[in-house]
Design an enzyme around this catalytic site. Structure first.
Site, PDB file in Angstrom:
ATOM      1  N   ASN A  21       6.358  -0.874  12.038  1.00  0.00           N
ATOM      2  CA  ASN A  21       5.458  -2.371  11.918  1.00  0.00           C
ATOM      3  C   ASN A  21       5.085  -3.633  12.490  1.00  0.00           C
ATOM      4  O   ASN A  21       6.789  -3.595  13.309  1.00  0.00           O
ATOM      5  CB  ASN A  21       5.992  -3.180  10.686  1.00  0.00           C
ATOM      6  CG  ASN A  21       5.138  -3.203   9.014  1.00  0.00           C
ATOM      7  OD1 ASN A  21       4.657  -1.958   8.724  1.00  0.00           O
ATOM      8  ND2 ASN A  21       5.136  -3.256   7.752  1.00  0.00           N
TER       9      ASN A  21
ATOM     10  N   ARG B 275       3.981   2.534   5.841  1.00  0.00           N
ATOM     11  CA  ARG B 275       5.444   3.294   6.490  1.00  0.00           C
ATOM     12  C   ARG B 275       6.179   4.526   5.484  1.00  0.00           C
ATOM     13  O   ARG B 275       6.256   5.680   6.153  1.00  0.00           O
ATOM     14  CB  ARG B 275       6.342   2.849   7.067  1.00  0.00           C
ATOM     15  CG  ARG B 275       6.054   1.641   8.452  1.00  0.00           C
ATOM     16  CD  ARG B 275       6.672  -0.127   8.588  1.00  0.00           C
ATOM     17  NE  ARG B 275       7.655  -0.518   7.667  1.00  0.00           N
ATOM     18  CZ  ARG B 275       8.746  -1.025   7.207  1.00  0.00           C
ATOM     19  NH1 ARG B 275       9.513  -0.566   8.405  1.00  0.00           N
ATOM     20  NH2 ARG B 275       9.157  -2.293   6.697  1.00  0.00           N
TER      21      ARG B 275
END
Length: 770
Positions: free
Chosen positions: A43, A25
């Protein structure tokens, strides 16, 4: 003239694979920010979800770089794209919280300390200077601390260590390399070290830096220290200290089995072993496995008891900051530069992970315990591999650094569990097009190992989300693993013949869909045959749906079962008896037996008392090892065969002749020729080399015959005997030269550590046909 305004586009991107717990990320955030794109990344239970908005060329460049520039620990298996309406609602790119909906993500394996963390560890100005648990998004524990999924700190063994303000700030900063690094900690809020001396010791308990200093001093003084690592305890001692090595070998009842060693650095490795470029790459990879290297012929300083009788040495480098500190930073008092690092257990038991259990189960083995208070969620032994001359790797034990990374299956399977065998036990879960091996468990010989297998199965189910409705096991009626499988299934599991599973394992690893069978060469020490005898020298015509036994090693009696395996001299005499060859008093295997042992063995063979019939190629290697005078009594599994291979390697280039088997793999002509050469005084290494070449040429000849009979031109080499580098290389060379496609194991072990994958695909295939 004013340039036209570029129309914005919006795209949803889904990224699958090992993309959580690896800094994916923040990587996406940095990439989008660099390109001035808007949107978000999150996520989810199925991977990473991204929505990105901006000029078409920048969005296209963003999508291209996702797959080509991922973080070091990421493994992208799929990227999906979907065009969406432009919203114009966002000015920046954001990282959103994890979506905890149902689904499946891939957890990365434990990996070695990265270069950035090592620099911080050694930097006196850094707040993590000498912190034994320094880690970041790019390194450290994952599998061994995870207790659930999706991967988050609350479902790791770090949940008991609340972050301090500094660590929390790093953890929450997308621009920091510790952003959402779940094991993140520092000396103020992280796990603590302690040294526990054995009862009655003159050594005092110590904590943190003092614990490390005392442990290093104990090792330098020739003492044995139980060291808690990522996946369990090691028993460590100075590998150059002969008395320490001998003491450890005696306390652990290890016989003559070689120890693995950990070297402080590459310079130390090069002093004790020959290191090729591919071996260097394997040794220094983030997985940090044990790599089998050739020992240097010149004096290396290692104690002779480290690896007696072996030309190879299992070597690894430090893979945790604790290991690095144990060897010492510049300015520390000197300590050993090579440590024996063997699994912290008693012979035959699983590796110890629990601290209290370590104090009892390792009592009498260790002089002190270097422990810490971060719990281990799953045991995970060190992985072991060798590097072939062509640079490819053959994994012999697949565990730390690999587990729980999935393998892609060539055919989809129903949710299934395969429990492997009783030796080198490893289980395997599968669903759809993925299979997950569990960590190495070991030999299923007692209740502690069965309990370890039960815990591993529960942990792997939790991490993978697989709820199996098919359970597979070996056909051997006496296997503990098969009985355990029946209890798990609640009914009879799918039973898969041992050598069929070996060949199916090689097929699955190489992506074969099973639409055409292969010629499978399955050579190992033991496997329950369909006729109730012990197989192990098999040429099969095999696919996932079944097999036919095309040829096999001519059988011989195996006197005394396990006792026979531990006495290669008896195996040699049984093979001579089966071949109709006399027990000449001058033969080494005859001389190795006392007169009463010879008399008893003669009666056993004549009357068939306590004898089972075997076609095992592994047992033939043991027999020849004794026949030529290399090894008569085996103190550990495959010792006789390993020492025979070592002898053959020393004469491999000097003598290229070979003996010849009789038709259908009859070893009688080979044994007769060996006896004749022994009488001529031919050296044992030459005899060993000729025998290895004889086996390889027999394999090539039978495969040629099978091709003439069936038209099949793909050969799979599997089974523990193909851990023998000389034999595997020679078989592959001859078969490739004859135009065969040769399947050799890589990441999946050729021995019983890879058995469960074959069981999985065979059982799932059979159930789909029902």
């Amino acid at each position: 003239m004013t340039a036209p305004v570029t129309q914005a586009v919006r795209r949803r991107v889904t990224v699958r694979g090992t993309v959580q717990g690896v800094g994916f990320r923040p990587f996406v955030h940095r990439l989008a920010t660099d390109l001035s794109l808007a949107g978000f990344v999150s996520n989810t239970a199925n991977g990473v979800l991204i929505e990105v908005e901006g000029p078409p060329d920048r969005v296209a460049g963003f999508c291209d770089r996702l797959a080509t520039e991922p973080p070091p620990l990421a493994a992208v298996t799929g990227v999906g794209f979907e065009d969406l309406p432009v919203t114009g609602a966002e000015d920046t790119f954001a990282i959103r919280a994890t979506d905890h909906s149902l689904g499946r993500t891939h957890l990365p394996p434990d990996t070695a300390t990265c270069a950035d963390c090592l620099r911080e560890l050694a930097d006196p100005a850094d707040r993590r200077h000498r912190h034994p648990f320094v880690t970041c998004t790019h390194c450290g524990p994952r599998f061994t601390i995870a207790t659930g999924m999706p991967y988050d700190r609350a479902v790791t063994t770090m949940t008991g260590f609340p972050m301090c303000a500094d660590c929390a700030r790093e953890y929450g900063d997308p621009l920091d390399r510790r952003f959402h690094a779940q094991p993140v900690a520092c000396p103020g809020c992280g796990p603590r070290l302690r040294l526990v001396p054995a009862p009655g010791s003159e050594v005092r308990p110590a904590r943190d830096a003092d614990a490390l200093a005392v442990a290093r001093a104990l090792l330098a003084a020739g003492r044995i220290v139980a060291v808690k690592g990522l996946g369990g305890y090691h028993l460590a001692c100075d590998a150059t200290h002969a008395r320490a090595v001998a003491t450890l070998r005696s306390r652990k009842a290890r016989g003559g089995k070689p120890f693995a060693v950990m070297c402080a650095d590459l310079d130390t490795v090069r002093r004790i072993a020959v290191l090729s470029t591919p071996e260097l790459a394997a040794l220094t990879s983030p997985r940090r496995p044990i790599v089998l290297l050739r020992r240097r012929a010149e004096q290396s300083g290692l104690a002779s008891g480290v690896c007696p009788g072996s030309p190879h040495l299992g070597v690894m480098l430090p893979y945790t900051p604790l290991h690095t500190l144990l060897f010492g930073l510049p300015g520390d008092p000197p300590g050993p530069r090579v440590l024996v690092m063997t699994s912290g257990n008693r012979s035959g038991e699983p590796i110890v992970t629990d601290d209290d259990e370590a104090l009892t189960r390792l009592a009498g083995l260790a002089d002190a315990w270097l422990a810490h208070d971060r719990p281990i969620a799953s045991p995970c032994d060190d992985s072991l591999l060798r590097v072939r001359p062509d640079g490819t790797e053959q994994v012999l034990r697949r565990s730390r650094g690999y587990v729980p990374r999935p393998l892609r299956l060539p055919v989809p399977v129903r949710p299934a569990l395969a429990v492997g065998g009783d030796l080198k036990n490893v289980l395997c879960l599968g669903e759809g097009d993925h299979a997950w091996f569990g960590p190495h468990i070991g030999d299923m010989g007692d209740l502690t190992t069965l309990e370890a297998a039960r815990r591993a199965e529960a942990h792997m189910r939790c991490l993978t989300g697989v709820a199996p409705d098919v359970v597979a096991a070996d056909r051997h009626p006496g296997y503990h693993s098969a009985r355990w499988a029946a209890r798990l299934a609640g009914h009879a599991p799918v039973l898969v013949q041992h050598h069929h599973a070996h060949i199916a394992s090689a097929m699955a690893e190489h992506g074969l869909d099973g639409s055409a069978p292969v010629i499978g060469v399955a050579f190992d020490g033991t496997g329950y045959g369909d006729d109730g005898t012990v197989w192990g020298g098999e040429i099969l015509l095999a696919g996932y749906s079944g097999f036919r036994r095309y040829a096999h090693l001519a059988p011989a009696p195996l006197p005394g079962g396990d006792a026979g395996v531990a006495n290669p001299c008896r195996l040699a005499l049984a093979r001579l008896w089966a071949a109709g060859l006399p027990w000449d008093a001058g033969l080494p295997c005859v001389q190795a037996c006392a007169a009463d042992e010879l008399e008893l063995l003669q009666k056993q063979l004549e009357r068939g008392l306590a004898c089972v019939t075997t076609s095992s190629m592994g047992r033939l290697f043991d027999a020849v090892s004794s026949l030529v005078g290399v090894c008569h009594r085996a103190g550990y599994e495959a010792q006789a065969a390993l020492e025979l291979e070592a002898a053959a390697a020393s004469a491999w280039d000097a003598d290229t002749s070979a003996y010849a088997f009789g038709g259908d793999l009859d070893p009688a002509p080979v044994l007769s020729a060996l006896v004749a050469d022994l009488r001529r005084g031919t050296p044992a290494p030459v005899l060993a080399a000729r025998f290895h070449r004889a086996v390889a040429r027999a394999v090539a000849e039978i495969c040629r015959r099978a091709r003439r009979d069936t038209g099949l031109a793909t050969v799979a080499l599997s089974g523990g005997v193909f851990a023998n580098a000389l034999l595997e290389e020679e078989c592959a060379r001859l078969l490739t030269g004859d135009g065969f496609a040769v399947l050799r194991h890589g990441e999946v072990p050729p021995n019983d550590g890879g058995l469960a994958l074959g069981q999985l695909v065979v059982a799932a295939h059979l159930r789909q046909e029902e």
